[in-house]
Write a protein that holds these residues in place. Sequence first.
Motif, PDB file in Angstrom:
ATOM      1  N   ASN A 177     -26.893 -17.840  16.853  1.00 19.06           N
ATOM      2  CA  ASN A 177     -27.446 -16.850  15.925  1.00 19.06           C
ATOM      3  C   ASN A 177     -27.972 -15.618  16.645  1.00 19.06           C
ATOM      4  O   ASN A 177     -27.747 -14.477  16.202  1.00 19.06           O
ATOM      5  CB  ASN A 177     -28.571 -17.482  15.093  1.00 19.06           C
ATOM      6  CG  ASN A 177     -28.044 -18.411  14.012  1.00 19.06           C
ATOM      7  OD1 ASN A 177     -26.942 -18.224  13.501  1.00 19.06           O
ATOM      8  ND2 ASN A 177     -28.834 -19.422  13.651  1.00 19.06           N
ATOM      9  N   ARG A 178     -28.658 -15.813  17.747  1.00 15.44           N
ATOM     10  CA  ARG A 178     -29.271 -14.680  18.443  1.00 15.44           C
ATOM     11  C   ARG A 178     -28.228 -13.746  19.031  1.00 15.44           C
ATOM     12  O   ARG A 178     -28.391 -12.524  19.009  1.00 15.44           O
ATOM     13  CB  ARG A 178     -30.217 -15.183  19.544  1.00 15.44           C
ATOM     14  CG  ARG A 178     -31.039 -14.062  20.174  1.00 15.44           C
ATOM     15  CD  ARG A 178     -32.037 -14.545  21.213  1.00 15.44           C
ATOM     16  NE  ARG A 178     -31.385 -14.933  22.452  1.00 15.44           N
ATOM     17  CZ  ARG A 178     -31.377 -16.171  22.936  1.00 15.44           C
ATOM     18  NH1 ARG A 178     -31.952 -17.145  22.253  1.00 15.44           N
ATOM     19  NH2 ARG A 178     -30.786 -16.442  24.073  1.00 15.44           N
ATOM     20  N   ARG A 179     -27.132 -14.318  19.538  1.00 11.56           N
ATOM     21  CA  ARG A 179     -26.137 -13.490  20.210  1.00 11.56           C
ATOM     22  C   ARG A 179     -24.846 -13.318  19.413  1.00 11.56           C
ATOM     23  O   ARG A 179     -23.902 -12.691  19.889  1.00 11.56           O
ATOM     24  CB  ARG A 179     -25.818 -14.096  21.583  1.00 11.56           C
ATOM     25  CG  ARG A 179     -27.005 -14.021  22.547  1.00 11.56           C
ATOM     26  CD  ARG A 179     -26.633 -14.494  23.929  1.00 11.56           C
ATOM     27  NE  ARG A 179     -25.435 -13.854  24.420  1.00 11.56           N
ATOM     28  CZ  ARG A 179     -24.684 -14.296  25.431  1.00 11.56           C
ATOM     29  NH1 ARG A 179     -25.032 -15.420  26.035  1.00 11.56           N
ATOM     30  NH2 ARG A 179     -23.601 -13.661  25.807  1.00 11.56           N
ATOM     31  N   GLY A 180     -24.811 -13.896  18.204  1.00 18.14           N
ATOM     32  CA  GLY A 180     -23.607 -13.755  17.393  1.00 18.14           C
ATOM     33  C   GLY A 180     -22.400 -14.435  17.999  1.00 18.14           C
ATOM     34  O   GLY A 180     -21.268 -13.946  17.867  1.00 18.14           O
ATOM     35  N   LEU A 181     -22.620 -15.595  18.634  1.00 16.47           N
ATOM     36  CA  LEU A 181     -21.530 -16.292  19.320  1.00 16.47           C
ATOM     37  C   LEU A 181     -20.778 -17.189  18.339  1.00 16.47           C
ATOM     38  O   LEU A 181     -21.347 -17.708  17.383  1.00 16.47           O
ATOM     39  CB  LEU A 181     -22.096 -17.134  20.466  1.00 16.47           C
ATOM     40  CG  LEU A 181     -22.763 -16.320  21.596  1.00 16.47           C
ATOM     41  CD1 LEU A 181     -23.559 -17.234  22.516  1.00 16.47           C
ATOM     42  CD2 LEU A 181     -21.713 -15.537  22.383  1.00 16.47           C
ATOM     43  N   PRO A 182     -19.482 -17.389  18.573  1.00 18.23           N
ATOM     44  CA  PRO A 182     -18.692 -18.222  17.658  1.00 18.23           C
ATOM     45  C   PRO A 182     -19.115 -19.693  17.729  1.00 18.23           C
ATOM     46  O   PRO A 182     -19.328 -20.234  18.814  1.00 18.23           O
ATOM     47  CB  PRO A 182     -17.256 -18.040  18.159  1.00 18.23           C
ATOM     48  CG  PRO A 182     -17.396 -17.666  19.613  1.00 18.23           C
ATOM     49  CD  PRO A 182     -18.661 -16.857  19.686  1.00 18.23           C
ATOM     50  N   ALA A 183     -19.244 -20.304  16.547  1.00 20.47           N
ATOM     51  CA  ALA A 183     -19.659 -21.711  16.482  1.00 20.47           C
ATOM     52  C   ALA A 183     -19.395 -22.235  15.087  1.00 20.47           C
ATOM     53  O   ALA A 183     -19.370 -21.471  14.115  1.00 20.47           O
ATOM     54  CB  ALA A 183     -21.138 -21.847  16.827  1.00 20.47           C
ATOM     55  N   ASP A 184     -19.223 -23.540  14.996  1.00 22.59           N
ATOM     56  CA  ASP A 184     -19.066 -24.189  13.694  1.00 22.59           C
ATOM     57  C   ASP A 184     -20.461 -24.460  13.139  1.00 22.59           C
ATOM     58  O   ASP A 184     -20.919 -25.609  13.041  1.00 22.59           O
ATOM     59  CB  ASP A 184     -18.273 -25.493  13.862  1.00 22.59           C
ATOM     60  CG  ASP A 184     -17.863 -26.117  12.531  1.00 22.59           C
ATOM     61  OD1 ASP A 184     -18.329 -25.620  11.477  1.00 22.59           O
ATOM     62  OD2 ASP A 184     -17.109 -27.106  12.556  1.00 22.59           O
ATOM     63  N   LEU A 185     -21.162 -23.386  12.755  1.00 27.43           N
ATOM     64  CA  LEU A 185     -22.558 -23.488  12.381  1.00 27.43           C
ATOM     65  C   LEU A 185     -22.816 -24.418  11.201  1.00 27.43           C
ATOM     66  O   LEU A 185     -23.804 -25.169  11.224  1.00 27.43           O
ATOM     67  CB  LEU A 185     -23.134 -22.100  12.117  1.00 27.43           C
ATOM     68  CG  LEU A 185     -23.367 -21.248  13.382  1.00 27.43           C
ATOM     69  CD1 LEU A 185     -23.829 -19.857  13.013  1.00 27.43           C
ATOM     70  CD2 LEU A 185     -24.377 -21.906  14.306  1.00 27.43           C
ATOM     71  N   PRO A 186     -21.988 -24.401  10.137  1.00 28.92           N
ATOM     72  CA  PRO A 186     -22.263 -25.345   9.037  1.00 28.92           C
ATOM     73  C   PRO A 186     -22.292 -26.801   9.510  1.00 28.92           C
ATOM     74  O   PRO A 186     -23.179 -27.577   9.123  1.00 28.92           O
ATOM     75  CB  PRO A 186     -21.113 -25.087   8.060  1.00 28.92           C
ATOM     76  CG  PRO A 186     -20.723 -23.669   8.318  1.00 28.92           C
ATOM     77  CD  PRO A 186     -20.887 -23.492   9.789  1.00 28.92           C
ATOM     78  N   ARG A 187     -21.355 -27.174  10.390  1.00 31.77           N
ATOM     79  CA  ARG A 187     -21.316 -28.547  10.887  1.00 31.77           C
ATOM     80  C   ARG A 187     -22.506 -28.831  11.810  1.00 31.77           C
ATOM     81  O   ARG A 187     -23.124 -29.895  11.739  1.00 31.77           O
ATOM     82  CB  ARG A 187     -19.999 -28.782  11.632  1.00 31.77           C
ATOM     83  CG  ARG A 187     -19.827 -30.227  12.097  1.00 31.77           C
ATOM     84  CD  ARG A 187     -18.564 -30.377  12.911  1.00 31.77           C
ATOM     85  NE  ARG A 187     -18.341 -31.767  13.277  1.00 31.77           N
ATOM     86  CZ  ARG A 187     -17.833 -32.160  14.446  1.00 31.77           C
ATOM     87  NH1 ARG A 187     -17.486 -31.270  15.361  1.00 31.77           N
ATOM     88  NH2 ARG A 187     -17.649 -33.441  14.706  1.00 31.77           N
TER      89      ARG A 187
END
Length: 615
Positions: A444-454
């Motif tokens: 979130n802080r750096r806007g990095l790609p991730a499967d955030l919902p999971r």
Amino acid sequence: MAPDETAGRRLHSPRYTPISEHGLIGDLRTAALVTTDGTIDWYCCPRFDAPSVFASILDADRGGSFELAADVPTRTRQFYFPDTNVLITRFFAADGVAEIQDFMPVADEPREEDRHRMIRRLICVRGTLPFRAAVAPRFGYGAERHTVRQEGDQAVFHTPSLTLALTATVPIECDGTDVRAHFKLLEGESAVFALDVVDGDVRPRACPRAEAQAQFEATVRFWRHWLAQSRYRGRWREMVHRSALVLKLLTYAPTGGIVAAPTTSLPERVGGERNWDYRYVWVRDAAFCLYAMLRLGFTSEAEAFIGFLSERAAVLQCNDPAAPTGPLQIMYGIDGRTDLPEYELSHLEGYLGSAPVRVGNAATGQLQLDIYGALIDSIYLYDKWGRPISSGHWDELGSVVDWLCDHWDQPDEGVWETRGGRRNFVYSRLMCWVALERAIRMANRRGLPADLPRWRQTRDAIYRQIMTRGWSAERGAFVQGLDDDVLDASLLMMPMAKFIAPTDPKWLSTLDALGTELVSDSLVHRYDPAASPDGLRGDEGTFSICSFWYVEALARAGRLEEARLAFEKMLTYANHLGLFAEEIGLTGEQLGNFPQAFTHLSLISAAFNLDRALG
């Protein structure tokens, strides 16, 4: 006679110097223990995890030692040259005063990287004193035969695997496979003994007094320059800085790995079997160490450890998703190797008869899910306080988090490396939650790609499981395992990990329960082995990292006077140099491998956070 009485008598055996009666020297490649009477009784060469050359701390008869002392009755005092890891052992006799300066020069030039040297510089400060030296190496943990040949003021000890050259500025003589010296020094005179590795292009060299003086000054400059980077200005500066110097000594410079301790098989209980080899890089210990170093401003050490994980050991590569321990082993060799077979040295009797003496560590194959939280929390802090991690490191970290989403809900051996089978430890779940929570923060802080919902779904599932199955309404406390009622000091990490507010009623109730059952005059036991069998016989002392965690928990709960008293009491259990082993025994003696990184990093953290709470 009761077992405890026997152990008590053995603690005072004249054949073994107490664990606490030692100082540590090193050169970021290996280390040596020096007793308060000037004897080196533990030294592995040329690396932390190499077979020992001197190991009389593990067997007074077969281990080997390097004795250097006044040849008359004396009393001694040992201290560090201020703000350094140069050790001074001072002798007070009826006719004079003398001191040994023990140190290992730290290589700061590429051409010196392969050279390893230990220098023992003896100076007569006042009066006139006779001295003796006895250099009795016992290579390969006392099992490998060696030869010695003398060439003037130099003696060369040779085995097929290692050759060491001893150079002295006083007359020496060979005595079988040992070297001895008897000499007298007048006020202002000095003698130098230097032990060098002879390997390939590195040939024996002399160590005249002028060179020893120059290397002493260079070593002092190195340590003072390094320590000057510290940002700590709090109430306990001397103890915090000594702990930082210990952690730096336990760093293996060629790779950036940090060993848990420089010794093997110093017992957690005298006469017991809880004897382990700690000369390796535990992901958990090193990650916590990274946190402590970052707190003090030592970012280069943190960067080196990140490099160790990613480049040397390749531990963040999920090449085998089906591996039983996941993408990370719990520990690695200092060079990043993964194979650390455990075996026993049956020919050594062990410290005060505490057998077995072990080399290697079978816990390598354990599943310990908490290491993922320790690691990712440290990377999060490095990304925040040090420098942003690279895109490549983020990809590696993301694959670890994805693996954790699939595997967090399973039994493991836990933070204490129990050997009684896998269980559903609450601390392991807690640190899995930390891994997910910190990874989400970074993304979130750096806007990095991730499967955030999971990731969020997994994080919340872990939280709900701990709050329902990790809480015992009957005990009024969070407990060691899901659905049980055993207390465990590892849960002192719950507010420090920001899983629960430090003033939450459930946490305050847990803190009171831990204080009643596991705390003895501010010293904290890990757990009760009788209530929670761990697969090993016998009990153990209080665990020093838990005692410092308890200080932090008290401080965060607002119980500041109690926290400060517990912290300052704990400091009184340090040895004369400010060093701690892993545990403190029933009668206040230091037990376990020494000095212990875990203890010193937790001291730094407790001091930092208590300072901040006190204002």
